[in-house]
Design a protein around this motif. Structure first.
Motif: not given
Length: 385
Positions: A105-128
């Motif tokens: 019944g508990g919860k865990q907060v996952l923090k994702f950090f991503y620093m895009p270096g180039v202006p514009g749209a970006f898309s990245r995929t992580f696996q849990l």
């Protein structure tokens, strides 16, 4: 089991007959020798295997004799030992507990950090991955922006080959895009009529008056700087998140200068120009005008700092030039506008102070009134009564 080789090195070539015999009978039954006899031709080799098959907790030591027919007898010492292998474990169970577990019944907060270096749209995929279950894909999407402003002034890029090439590329791309759009919406007759009415306009060399073109060029310059630092960013990511100083270096790029030329200003007069500073980005922008650069130049502005200018909002900047305390001649000063977490924009302020002087000269009944500079020279002849 052990093996070694026997070689017949006799000269001249004669056959060598040999046979093996354990010398001591005690423990000899634990050893076996193969082959036990044989014939070696000159230069020939023969591999001999010694095998120990002892009973549990026994030790044997014997000497094997190799008899050479018509020659010497060679001795080989053989020893062997057989024992029971045993070992012990300090503990037979290791409990690692729950690693990174979540209580029922508990919860865990996952923090994702991503620093895009180039202006514009970006898309990245992580696996849990949880336990023995199949991994879940988490997709991180977004669009990168950077703080920026635009000023309703032209750029001066004359003499800068890099800027000139960028502008040329952008102009050609815009013209091609506009031409394609016109072909889609216009009939051939409409195109011919419009071309007949077009009056070509050639802008001054090195001047970029188009605000949209300026914005596109700023984006390209930021992107170029980001790509140059991409390898440095990747080298930081495996161990730690990039520091703030490295991130800020992405936007510390050199931009072309805006130009505001007040023209000729008569000494003792004040000239004013009102500029529009707009936020063309997608996020609020804060900036500071470095008014300290204007001290003693005759120029002044009516603001120094703006906080959180909203998207597509414009603020007026009044620039004044007071010529009363300036000597005759040109005045040239650079006014920096520092955008928070963004690039620095520079406005080149120019003015020419004109000082008039009057000289009256004449001979007899004719007089002449002269102004300085000579471009304002004029004369008249009075009539005396």
């Amino acid at each position: 089991m052990r093996r070694f080789k026997i070689r017949n090195g006799e000269e001249p070539a004669t056959a060598l007959r040999e046979s093996w015999d354990p010398a001591q009978p005690l423990g000899a039954e634990a050893f076996s020798i193969l082959p036990q006899s044989g014939v070696l031709q000159p230069g020939e080799r023969q591999q001999v295997s010694f095998t120990f098959s002892g009973h549990l907790n026994t030790t044997a030591s014997v000497t094997a004799l190799c008899h050479v027919e018509g020659g010497p007898t060679y001795e080989v010492g053989l020893t062997g030992e057989a024992s029971y292998l045993s070992y012990s474990l300090s503990q037979r169970e290791i409990n690692c507990g729950f690693q990174g577990s979540i209580a029922p019944g508990g919860k865990q907060v996952l923090k994702f950090f991503y620093m895009p270096g180039v202006p514009g749209a970006f898309s990245r995929t992580f696996q849990l991955k949880v336990g023995g279950l199949d991994p879940e894909n988490i997709c991180l999407k977004g669009e990168t922006f950077f703080p920026m402003i635009s000023v309703n002034l032209p750029w001066n890029i004359e003499g800068n080959e890099k800027y000139e090439q960028l502008i040329k590329h952008l102009q050609q791309y815009s013209q091609r895009k506009k031409s394609v759009e016109q072909k889609k919406t216009q009939t051939p007759r409409t195109q011919i009529l419009k071309m007949e009415n077009v009056k070509p306009r050639v802008p001054d060399s090195g001047i970029v008056p188009n605000t949209q073109l300026q914005i596109k060029m700023v984006t390209m310059l930021i992107e170029e700087a980001a790509l140059e630092l991409q390898e440095m960013l990747i080298s930081h990511l495996p161990n730690s998140f990039p520091d703030k100083e490295l991130c800020q270096s992405l936007v510390k790029v050199e931009l072309p200068e805006y130009v505001l030329d007040m023209g000729t200003v008569r000494k003792g007069y004040t000239e004013r120009r009102t500029l529009m500073i707009t936020n063309p980005g997608r996020m609020p922008v804060s900036f500071q005008v470095d008014v300290s650069a204007l001290q003693g130049t005759g120029f002044r502005v009516n603001l120094d700092q703006i906080q959180s200018l909203p998207h597509r909002h414009t603020i007026m900047l009044e620039v004044c030039f007071e010529s009363a305390h300036r000597a005759r001649g040109d005045v040239d000063v650079l006014l920096p506008i520092e955008v928070a977490k963004g690039p620095t924009y520079n406005i080149r302020l120019r003015a020419t102070v004109l000082e008039l002087s009057l000289h009256l000269s004449g001979q007899g009944l004719e007089a002449r009134l002269e102004f300085s500079p000579p471009a304002l020279k004029m004369g008249w002849t009075p009539q005396w009564r």
